[in-house]
Design a protein around this motif. Structure first.
Motif, PDB file in Angstrom:
ATOM      1  N   ASP A 110      23.795  61.627  65.784  1.00 41.82           N
ATOM      2  CA  ASP A 110      24.480  60.375  66.113  1.00 41.82           C
ATOM      3  C   ASP A 110      23.489  59.212  66.013  1.00 41.82           C
ATOM      4  O   ASP A 110      22.460  59.195  66.692  1.00 41.82           O
ATOM      5  CB  ASP A 110      25.043  60.492  67.549  1.00 41.82           C
TER       6      ASP A 110
ATOM      7  N   ILE B  58      32.096  56.997  72.971  1.00 44.80           N
ATOM      8  CA  ILE B  58      31.312  58.223  73.199  1.00 44.80           C
ATOM      9  C   ILE B  58      31.980  59.097  74.234  1.00 44.80           C
ATOM     10  O   ILE B  58      32.196  60.296  74.023  1.00 44.80           O
ATOM     11  CB  ILE B  58      29.867  57.858  73.635  1.00 44.80           C
TER      12      ILE B  58
ATOM     13  N   ARG C  37      25.100  68.222  66.961  1.00 44.16           N
ATOM     14  CA  ARG C  37      25.946  67.099  66.552  1.00 44.16           C
ATOM     15  C   ARG C  37      25.456  65.792  67.184  1.00 44.16           C
ATOM     16  O   ARG C  37      25.356  64.760  66.523  1.00 44.16           O
ATOM     17  CB  ARG C  37      27.402  67.366  66.938  1.00 44.16           C
ATOM     18  N   ILE C  38      25.120  65.851  68.446  1.00 46.02           N
ATOM     19  CA  ILE C  38      24.658  64.632  69.125  1.00 46.02           C
ATOM     20  C   ILE C  38      23.334  64.147  68.519  1.00 46.02           C
ATOM     21  O   ILE C  38      23.095  62.944  68.434  1.00 46.02           O
ATOM     22  CB  ILE C  38      24.529  64.870  70.658  1.00 46.02           C
TER      23      ILE C  38
ATOM     24  N   ARG D 267      23.711  56.245  67.027  1.00 48.79           N
ATOM     25  CA  ARG D 267      23.740  55.285  68.140  1.00 48.79           C
ATOM     26  C   ARG D 267      22.611  55.504  69.149  1.00 48.79           C
ATOM     27  O   ARG D 267      22.408  54.717  70.058  1.00 48.79           O
ATOM     28  CB  ARG D 267      25.104  55.340  68.846  1.00 48.79           C
TER      29      ARG D 267
END
Ligand SMILES: Cc1cc2nc3c(=O)[nH]c(=O)nc-3n(C[C@H](O)[C@H](O)[C@H](O)COP(=O)(O)O)c2cc1C
Ligand SMILES: Cc1cc2nc3c(=O)[nH]c(=O)nc-3n(C[C@H](O)[C@H](O)[C@H](O)COP(=O)(O)O)c2cc1C
Ligand SMILES: Cc1cc2nc3c(=O)[nH]c(=O)nc-3n(C[C@H](O)[C@H](O)[C@H](O)COP(=O)(O)O)c2cc1C
Ligand SMILES: Cc1cc2nc3c(=O)[nH]c(=O)nc-3n(C[C@H](O)[C@H](O)[C@H](O)COP(=O)(O)O)c2cc1C
Ligand SMILES: Cc1cc2nc3c(=O)[nH]c(=O)nc-3n(C[C@H](O)[C@H](O)[C@H](O)COP(=O)(O)O)c2cc1C
Ligand SMILES: Cc1cc2nc3c(=O)[nH]c(=O)nc-3n(C[C@H](O)[C@H](O)[C@H](O)COP(=O)(O)O)c2cc1C
Ligand SMILES: Cc1cc2nc3c(=O)[nH]c(=O)nc-3n(C[C@H](O)[C@H](O)[C@H](O)COP(=O)(O)O)c2cc1C
Ligand SMILES: Cc1cc2nc3c(=O)[nH]c(=O)nc-3n(C[C@H](O)[C@H](O)[C@H](O)COP(=O)(O)O)c2cc1C
Ligand SMILES: Cc1cc2nc3c(=O)[nH]c(=O)nc-3n(C[C@H](O)[C@H](O)[C@H](O)COP(=O)(O)O)c2cc1C
Ligand SMILES: Cc1cc2nc3c(=O)[nH]c(=O)nc-3n(C[C@H](O)[C@H](O)[C@H](O)COP(=O)(O)O)c2cc1C
Lengths: 139, 139, 139, 139, 139, 139, 139, 139, 139, 139
Positions: free
Chosen positions: D69, D24, D65-66, D71
């Motif tokens: 994610d 990251i 974009r984040i 995760r």
């Protein structure tokens, strides 16, 4: 993207003839309309006082174009600031004719009753324009 | 527990067809009603400008859901703040149709008379929404 | 000598039965009248939201007495401040019945349209009480 | 053109494995460097708290974009504002490892000594990040 | 989620015996540690003055529990406010023993040199606690 | 030269008999008129609350003279300040009789509905006098 | 008589050659010295950012003269204001060479680490100039 | 309960003899100590300037007692205000002897270099006392 | 260029005879009209109080000229400040005759009901002039 | 009783000869000392800039006397205000000789590096005097 207002004063040059004011307004309104510029112009056959508001870059390119105009000279910026909201949004270039620049209204914000924006502080000049836009008929 | 307001802009995507606006409003009102969200949506067939107010977590999950919607793109947050009191409490999602986004009202807060929230400062965008909620009929 | 206002929320307990509200108001008004306490009580058959204003020590002893009352529980102070002037001076204990706690008024200051003072910020709770005292009939 | 700061919190998802943090940071620094983004990331193996500062549009596209994610999840915006000056200008993405999120520093701004940004007010979260950037070694 | 600080005063009751102070501190620290509460307690064998800071609901339930304690009585809230940052974050319950409540420090904020928090204004009481936490050894 | 306002409270003494109030007002108006003092006097057969405004030295000599008057005792200054403009300029000594000191108006600024200026904060006392001068007939 | 500061940005034109910077500084210092103008100029071989402070009319005539200079173009006023005190009084025209416009200092006030004053807000541009005048050697 | 500060000036009367100052200080300290009063007294063999701080009622009864003292006359209140914190808490009655009332320090706050508190504005008198308490030895 | 307002008081001299007031006004209006000065003059056959507003240099030269006038003496400046906007722009020298200087209006801003500007603070004098210009007929 | 500060500028007249400055200072100090006036005088063989502070009436009579002095002319008041505290209390008339009026210090507050107080705004003139009193040796 930065909405901006510029207020300046200038002097009629010898090149200026009395029919020019109509041409100036016609051209100003055409250009300003396409550039998102609104404003107010005062003229007493000697001095100009003008507020221009719109996108920061358009205000600058228009101001530059106006500096090149031989019909006036001695341009003097009185105020320049980022704004949230327009004051003269109703006019692509509103016009306050000489007959509306009465002595009392001028005197309230100036050192004399003759309209002479060169002798005004920037705050007083902005207050006069704002006052005019609310009290006299704008052409 | 934190009452919050988020204002964002986005662009209609090619996937959007003109009947979608009714679907969006219907779904929005259904979901928002159950989540304690109120707000206002402007649309001019090109751009969206929307205010969402309600519980901090619901505002975030709803905003996330809206980011996933393929009918628009390029979402841009303009303002996000904790509030004490709602501005758009009367509408689960009020709608300002294109016909109410008149040039004068838009121009007052924008660099041009075309409604384009992407070119607005956050303060101007919030002031435009607030002004609309008080002056035009909300559907 | 310190004039003080305390605002708290609580939950109806299983011990509460529907006729209790009249008893509470009667007792409250009798005690408060003799202690110089004024205030406002909202109740929606689930939650209480109450403002108490008066002498600092009387506010504290009354608040303590109310904490011992088995008809409600989970008392949560929302605001406590020295004041110069009372807001609810006309009522020894004004009552806003459930029917006046309409969804729109609640929603304006809350995260949902159900009246739930536990989820409110202290500022919003005080603003709701103040708004109610001016807009709905107080019993 | 509008320099902007966004602070958000999120939760580690089951998909996250312990080596992911290095990936990251590496990716973040590469992208952020090219987009003019700077910031700070805290992580305690359960929650993330991140500040992103840079151009308004880059902040929004990166935030989008984040959000995609896998995760992490449950992203919650805590603060979003136009700024004049960066606070974290020295790091494309500074990292505050778990060992620096000590109980005392966390407790000062939180309701508990476990780092849990979801329970923080936006002002307290911003103050914690600012305090960390000045007192612990940033990796 | 709302970080809150409550300051109150109370009087030692006849039930209180001198070894109780250690029990109180031990219990307080155990409970407070698990509830995210920090604070400061002053005692001069007659009066208590205590600051409690932590989550709004924990502050309220702890305050309620303390009101039930027969070792003191006449509890009087002096101040209650939402905070961004703790003042007493280093102590689950710091203790200012009588020997540190010197006459000069007391007098600076009180109407007399005897420590009597009941006669203090809320602002003065908070200023005294803050001053003590910075100038005397906290046990 | 310093225009000053002093507000004080006092208690009727055993020496006071009910016809004294007329004497006090007559004397007060005569002296005050010649000294440039204006003001307002409230009396409820137990307490006095009086505002005196005028030249700093006249206010002080008059206040001194009033302290010597055996018809009242326990004088307590509530407020003393330099002013730009008088509040009670219409009366050399306006009188608010007991019948105008109604419970509601008193209660709004006091800890009880009995008029007792000794228990009022200075700000509340000044606000009550100001409120009375605008809402009840001044004799 | 009105002391004024103007800050503008411009772009190097194709007419500019690398030795021009010395000519510009030499001419600027000569003229400015005689007109009571002081200021600071930054240049990174692509953009200029300049602050000019002095008498209102001299600032305007000099700015006009600079607009006519073919060595740069696209002049954009960033800030214009009446001032009480100069910031750059030590230099008739101080020069910040490219080597001092380091990425970190630029990044702190800009959307990227490349010096591009056209993308800066007026407040950030003024803060960068002020910061440079205090931290880097001025030539 | 209201902590209060009163500042007054007076003139030495013919009854005053030079040994009186020690008696006054001795008596003042004895009484003030028992009433929770602290303060500062200046004397230049002609005028007194005194600050008294403590409980509102004690300040008033002491001030009343001092008005009866035949050793001075023409008492003039300069300032009276509720305070949060004492300025002269270290002295039951600190004394600034004539030798410390130097011309420069007096002149800074007065219309002349002779100490004459009757000619001072209330703000200047308070500033002089505060300045003295920090710069000259208090007896 | 600096718009300025000066307010001063003076005393009628023995040289003054009652017809002088008309001469003064006639001369004042003639001069002031040509110098861009406006203002207000009060006179009660003993004292003058005058406001002069206009260009800074004209105000100074006129004030100097007025100081030389033997019909009054003891000139005392009460206030002098740069202004943005005139208050008395409608009158080259408005006149408030003695009959309009009624006791109540005078008393509101003075230590007595006799008009005596020498005993007024500068703020009170300016407030009285402003109040008069709005409430009494100006000759 | 009103402590006042007046700042004015004037021009050396043809009557002035170079030894006059010593006479002026000697006379000024003698008179000022007896009137409670302090201040600062700057002179560059062309212009005077002087601050006078002291009792309102003494400032006015002294200013009047100075206006009559044939050694200078064109007196121009720059600032006049009530003050709480003197700035130039250490000097009955401090003197800043020409050699201390260096170009850099002058330029910081003026439109040029020649000392010309007539072209200064009142705020800048006061700031220059204050700056000088702290940085150059006062004679
Ligand atoms: C006092 C004055 C005000 C003007 N205002 C504007 C204006 O607001 N907008 C504008 O485009 N031109 C304005 N002009 C005209 C410009 O100077 C210039 O003539 C015009 O923009 C040129 O347009 P053209 O190239 O289409 O002929 C103004 C000119 C003067 C003398
Ligand atoms: C411009 C725009 C605004 C929207 N506003 C909302 C809204 O306020 N609330 C909401 O729940 N959905 C809103 N939506 C719809 C969501 O994106 C999404 O389609 C919807 O929440 C999905 O609901 P469903 O899962 O019930 O189909 C909006 C969509 C668009 C394109
Ligand atoms: C929600 C609620 C609000 C109450 N408000 C008041 C109040 O304002 N004043 C009061 O004296 N008692 C109030 N009470 C009642 C007290 O809890 C308590 O029953 C009462 O003071 C006892 O009076 P008694 O000892 O005369 O029976 C309230 C109770 C409840 C449940
Ligand atoms: C907690 C967290 C913080 C992140 N921060 C950033 C960041 O600051 N900038 C960034 O570009 N990517 C960041 N990422 C990674 C992005 O989510 C995404 O994986 C990455 O931008 C994709 O880059 P790629 O398309 O080059 O693989 C972060 C991810 C997580 C889980
Ligand atoms: C002056 C005073 C202060 C106290 N402070 C606390 C405290 O900060 N936290 C706490 O949990 N208990 C505090 N207590 C103790 C509680 O009143 C109560 O005894 C305790 O919480 C009961 O714990 P237990 O149920 O584990 O015995 C305090 C008691 C007194 C008399
Ligand atoms: C409550 C109260 C208020 C008074 N107010 C005034 C007053 O405003 N002015 C005044 O001159 N005397 C006032 N007096 C009367 C004075 O105490 C005193 O009797 C009077 O000034 C003496 O006047 P004499 O010497 O002419 O008899 C007041 C007395 C009392 C008890
Ligand atoms: C970026 C830039 C900055 C300049 N700054 C100044 C300046 O501060 N003062 C100045 O007189 N000329 C400045 N000049 C030069 C003017 O544009 C112009 O060339 C010069 O004033 C003409 O002087 P001359 O007529 O003596 O040749 C600058 C030019 C450029 C391109
Ligand atoms: C200038 C001056 C200041 C005084 N200050 C105080 C004081 O601060 N406290 C005090 O109790 N007495 C003070 N006194 C003395 C009182 O006027 C009075 O004499 C004293 O309180 C009487 O005390 P006794 O009754 O014990 O003799 C002061 C007297 C003068 C003249
Ligand atoms: C109280 C007073 C107010 C005056 N106001 C003005 C004034 O506002 N303007 C003015 O020019 N002269 C005013 N004068 C008159 C001047 O003192 C002086 O007589 C006059 O300007 C001389 O004009 P002359 O030289 O034309 O005779 C005033 C005089 C007095 C006594
Ligand atoms: C620039 C200047 C400043 C002066 N400053 C003062 C001053 O501060 N105080 C003063 O009394 N006289 C000052 N004077 C002198 C007075 O104008 C006048 O000459 C003097 O007060 C007359 O005093 P005499 O009557 O004792 O001769 C100043 C004169 C000038 C030219």
């Amino acid at each position: 993207m930065f909405l901006t207002r510029l207020v300046y004063a200038s002097k009629k040059s010898p090149k200026f003839c009395s029919s020019d004011i109509d041409d100036i307004l016609e051209t100003a309104r055409k250009h300003n309309g396409s550039l998102g510029i609104t404003g107010l112009l005062c003229f007493n056959r000697q001095y100009f006082l003008q507020a221009l508001e719109g996108p920061r870059s358009a205000i600058n390119s228009t101001y530059y174009r106006i500096t090149q105009d031989k019909r006036h000279s001695d341009m003097l910026i009185l105020s320049y600031e980022e704004i949230r909201e327009r004051n003269y949004g109703s006019w692509n270039m509103g016009y306050v004719p000489e007959s509306s620049l009465t002595a009392p209204q001028t005197l309230k914000y100036s050192i004399g009753s003759e309209f002479d924006p060169f002798s005004m502080s920037s705050k007083s000049a902005c207050m006069l324009l704002n006052d005019l836009s609310k009290t006299v008929p704008i052409i």
